[in-house]
Design a protein around this motif. Sequence first.
Motif, PDB file in Angstrom:
ATOM      1  N   PHE A  68       1.484 -38.378 -44.248  1.00 52.40           N
ATOM      2  CA  PHE A  68       1.088 -37.071 -44.764  1.00 52.40           C
ATOM      3  C   PHE A  68      -0.427 -36.877 -44.733  1.00 52.40           C
ATOM      4  CE2 PHE A  68       5.349 -37.266 -46.730  1.00 52.40           C
ATOM      5  CZ  PHE A  68       5.832 -36.028 -46.306  1.00 52.40           C
ATOM      6  N   VAL A  69      -1.183 -37.927 -45.103  1.00 51.17           N
ATOM      7  CA  VAL A  69      -2.641 -37.803 -45.093  1.00 51.17           C
ATOM      8  C   VAL A  69      -3.151 -37.665 -43.664  1.00 51.17           C
ATOM      9  CG1 VAL A  69      -4.827 -38.901 -45.706  1.00 51.17           C
ATOM     10  CG2 VAL A  69      -2.871 -39.102 -47.249  1.00 51.17           C
ATOM     11  N   ALA A  70      -2.615 -38.453 -42.741  1.00 52.81           N
ATOM     12  CA  ALA A  70      -3.046 -38.381 -41.344  1.00 52.81           C
ATOM     13  C   ALA A  70      -2.694 -37.027 -40.733  1.00 52.81           C
ATOM     14  CB  ALA A  70      -2.392 -39.508 -40.540  1.00 52.81           C
ATOM     15  N   THR A  71      -1.516 -36.528 -41.033  1.00 54.33           N
ATOM     16  CA  THR A  71      -1.115 -35.215 -40.517  1.00 54.33           C
ATOM     17  C   THR A  71      -2.011 -34.112 -41.065  1.00 54.33           C
ATOM     18  OG1 THR A  71       1.183 -35.933 -40.311  1.00 54.33           O
ATOM     19  CG2 THR A  71       0.784 -33.563 -40.348  1.00 54.33           C
ATOM     20  N   ALA A  72      -2.285 -34.183 -42.354  1.00 53.39           N
ATOM     21  CA  ALA A  72      -3.168 -33.190 -42.969  1.00 53.39           C
ATOM     22  C   ALA A  72      -4.564 -33.237 -42.362  1.00 53.39           C
ATOM     23  CB  ALA A  72      -3.246 -33.428 -44.483  1.00 53.39           C
ATOM     24  N   LEU A  73      -5.027 -34.451 -42.046  1.00 49.46           N
ATOM     25  CA  LEU A  73      -6.353 -34.604 -41.447  1.00 49.46           C
ATOM     26  C   LEU A  73      -6.411 -33.973 -40.059  1.00 49.46           C
ATOM     27  CD1 LEU A  73      -9.184 -35.804 -41.784  1.00 49.46           C
ATOM     28  CD2 LEU A  73      -8.309 -37.939 -40.814  1.00 49.46           C
ATOM     29  N   LEU A  74      -5.379 -34.195 -39.268  1.00 44.47           N
ATOM     30  CA  LEU A  74      -5.328 -33.608 -37.928  1.00 44.47           C
ATOM     31  C   LEU A  74      -5.277 -32.080 -37.993  1.00 44.47           C
ATOM     32  CD1 LEU A  74      -2.855 -36.047 -36.147  1.00 44.47           C
ATOM     33  CD2 LEU A  74      -5.287 -35.787 -35.676  1.00 44.47           C
ATOM     34  N   LEU A  75      -4.466 -31.548 -38.889  1.00 45.04           N
ATOM     35  CA  LEU A  75      -4.348 -30.094 -39.018  1.00 45.04           C
ATOM     36  C   LEU A  75      -5.657 -29.482 -39.515  1.00 45.04           C
ATOM     37  CD1 LEU A  75      -0.764 -29.823 -40.560  1.00 45.04           C
ATOM     38  CD2 LEU A  75      -1.452 -29.386 -38.200  1.00 45.04           C
ATOM     39  N   ALA A  76      -6.249 -30.109 -40.534  1.00 48.44           N
ATOM     40  CA  ALA A  76      -7.512 -29.604 -41.073  1.00 48.44           C
ATOM     41  C   ALA A  76      -8.616 -29.659 -40.023  1.00 48.44           C
ATOM     42  CB  ALA A  76      -7.915 -30.408 -42.311  1.00 48.44           C
ATOM     43  N   GLY A  77      -8.639 -30.741 -39.244  1.00 48.01           N
ATOM     44  CA  GLY A  77      -9.645 -30.867 -38.196  1.00 48.01           C
ATOM     45  C   GLY A  77      -9.503 -29.796 -37.140  1.00 48.01           C
ATOM     46  N   ALA A  78      -8.268 -29.533 -36.724  1.00 52.18           N
ATOM     47  CA  ALA A  78      -8.033 -28.503 -35.707  1.00 52.18           C
ATOM     48  C   ALA A  78      -8.411 -27.121 -36.218  1.00 52.18           C
ATOM     49  CB  ALA A  78      -6.565 -28.527 -35.284  1.00 52.18           C
ATOM     50  N   ILE A  79      -8.068 -26.841 -37.469  1.00 57.25           N
ATOM     51  CA  ILE A  79      -8.408 -25.532 -38.052  1.00 57.25           C
ATOM     52  C   ILE A  79      -9.914 -25.370 -38.157  1.00 57.25           C
ATOM     53  CG2 ILE A  79      -8.292 -24.145 -40.156  1.00 57.25           C
ATOM     54  CD1 ILE A  79      -5.486 -25.407 -40.604  1.00 57.25           C
ATOM     55  N   ARG A  80     -10.583 -26.415 -38.652  1.00 54.43           N
ATOM     56  CA  ARG A  80     -12.029 -26.313 -38.840  1.00 54.43           C
ATOM     57  C   ARG A  80     -12.772 -26.134 -37.519  1.00 54.43           C
ATOM     58  NH1 ARG A  80     -16.686 -27.584 -38.465  1.00 54.43           N
ATOM     59  NH2 ARG A  80     -18.211 -27.307 -40.125  1.00 54.43           N
ATOM     60  N   LEU A  81     -12.400 -26.920 -36.512  1.00 55.99           N
ATOM     61  CA  LEU A  81     -13.071 -26.816 -35.218  1.00 55.99           C
ATOM     62  C   LEU A  81     -12.775 -25.487 -34.534  1.00 55.99           C
ATOM     63  CD1 LEU A  81     -12.672 -30.437 -33.818  1.00 55.99           C
ATOM     64  CD2 LEU A  81     -14.759 -29.343 -34.648  1.00 55.99           C
ATOM     65  N   SER A  82     -11.571 -24.970 -34.698  1.00 60.19           N
ATOM     66  CA  SER A  82     -11.242 -23.669 -34.120  1.00 60.19           C
ATOM     67  C   SER A  82     -12.066 -22.572 -34.776  1.00 60.19           C
ATOM     68  CB  SER A  82      -9.744 -23.375 -34.298  1.00 60.19           C
ATOM     69  OG  SER A  82      -8.962 -24.300 -33.575  1.00 60.19           O
ATOM     70  N   TYR A  83     -12.219 -22.668 -36.090  1.00 59.09           N
ATOM     71  CA  TYR A  83     -13.038 -21.680 -36.803  1.00 59.09           C
ATOM     72  C   TYR A  83     -14.486 -21.762 -36.340  1.00 59.09           C
ATOM     73  CZ  TYR A  83     -15.238 -19.076 -40.574  1.00 59.09           C
ATOM     74  OH  TYR A  83     -15.978 -18.158 -41.288  1.00 59.09           O
ATOM     75  N   PHE A  84     -15.010 -22.971 -36.260  1.00 63.70           N
ATOM     76  CA  PHE A  84     -16.407 -23.145 -35.863  1.00 63.70           C
ATOM     77  C   PHE A  84     -16.647 -22.664 -34.434  1.00 63.70           C
ATOM     78  CE2 PHE A  84     -19.867 -25.721 -34.043  1.00 63.70           C
ATOM     79  CZ  PHE A  84     -20.898 -25.348 -34.891  1.00 63.70           C
ATOM     80  N   ALA A  85     -15.690 -22.937 -33.527  1.00 63.58           N
ATOM     81  CA  ALA A  85     -15.846 -22.524 -32.131  1.00 63.58           C
ATOM     82  C   ALA A  85     -15.900 -21.011 -31.988  1.00 63.58           C
ATOM     83  CB  ALA A  85     -14.696 -23.088 -31.298  1.00 63.58           C
ATOM     84  N   ASN A  86     -15.228 -20.305 -32.883  1.00 67.85           N
ATOM     85  CA  ASN A  86     -15.175 -18.848 -32.783  1.00 67.85           C
ATOM     86  C   ASN A  86     -16.226 -18.134 -33.627  1.00 67.85           C
ATOM     87  OD1 ASN A  86     -12.669 -17.936 -31.124  1.00 67.85           O
ATOM     88  ND2 ASN A  86     -11.925 -19.655 -32.338  1.00 67.85           N
ATOM     89  N   PHE A  87     -16.574 -18.717 -34.769  1.00 70.98           N
ATOM     90  CA  PHE A  87     -17.469 -18.009 -35.689  1.00 70.98           C
ATOM     91  C   PHE A  87     -18.784 -18.728 -35.947  1.00 70.98           C
ATOM     92  CE2 PHE A  87     -13.054 -16.944 -36.819  1.00 70.98           C
ATOM     93  CZ  PHE A  87     -13.076 -15.580 -36.533  1.00 70.98           C
ATOM     94  N   GLY A  88     -18.866 -20.020 -35.604  1.00 70.71           N
ATOM     95  CA  GLY A  88     -20.118 -20.749 -35.753  1.00 70.71           C
ATOM     96  C   GLY A  88     -20.530 -20.953 -37.201  1.00 70.71           C
TER      97      GLY A  88
END
Length: 202
Positions: free
Chosen positions: A99-119
């Motif tokens: 659960f922790v590893a899955t949450a980390l992967l999901l959070a990482g993908a969300i954060r990087l996607s946000y940063f790539a689009n909005f900086g």
Amino acid sequence: MLRYLIDLANAITMVGLLCSSIALYFALAGHIELAVGAALWAVLADHLDGAVARRARNRPPDMAKMGKSLDGFADIIYGAVLPAIILVQLNGASVVSFFVATALLLAGAIRLSYFANFGKSDDGRFFGVPLSYDIPLMAALILVQPLMPSGTFLLAVNTVFALLCVAHVASVRVPSPNRAMYLAITLFAVTASTILVQRGMI
């Protein structure tokens, strides 16, 4: 497409990806100290490629565009995939680590996607805690592991990274590293990786 690696910043990013690959190999082989030691160099490459890119004069736009994509892939590998694998290995593939590893992967993908689009925010700060904090925190925990009971160590690792999952996507603003922070990160990474590699070779 390999011509884009002639660019110095992109070449540094590739070196970081190579370090991440080495770290993944060691993590999957169960050599956690060696994995984290190699991963710290991926962190350093990530900080260095950005500094080189910002100082590059007359950098072709296509090189910068390629570099942005490469950097995003490098971030998700060393900042989320690798820590997730290490968590699973440390916990013996327990349900909690899943659960922790899955949450980390999901959070990482969300954060990087946000940063790539909005900086960054208008004041130059990051929204959410950057993924570059994960490996240094893992290194700090691994370094103090011999001083902690086994159960306490695993509880600390799982708790810290569960909180990091929230911090990565939280509406908090984190200052961009300044020169003093870059120096501190570099000194810590070099020192910690040396200690971890020596420990892992025993």
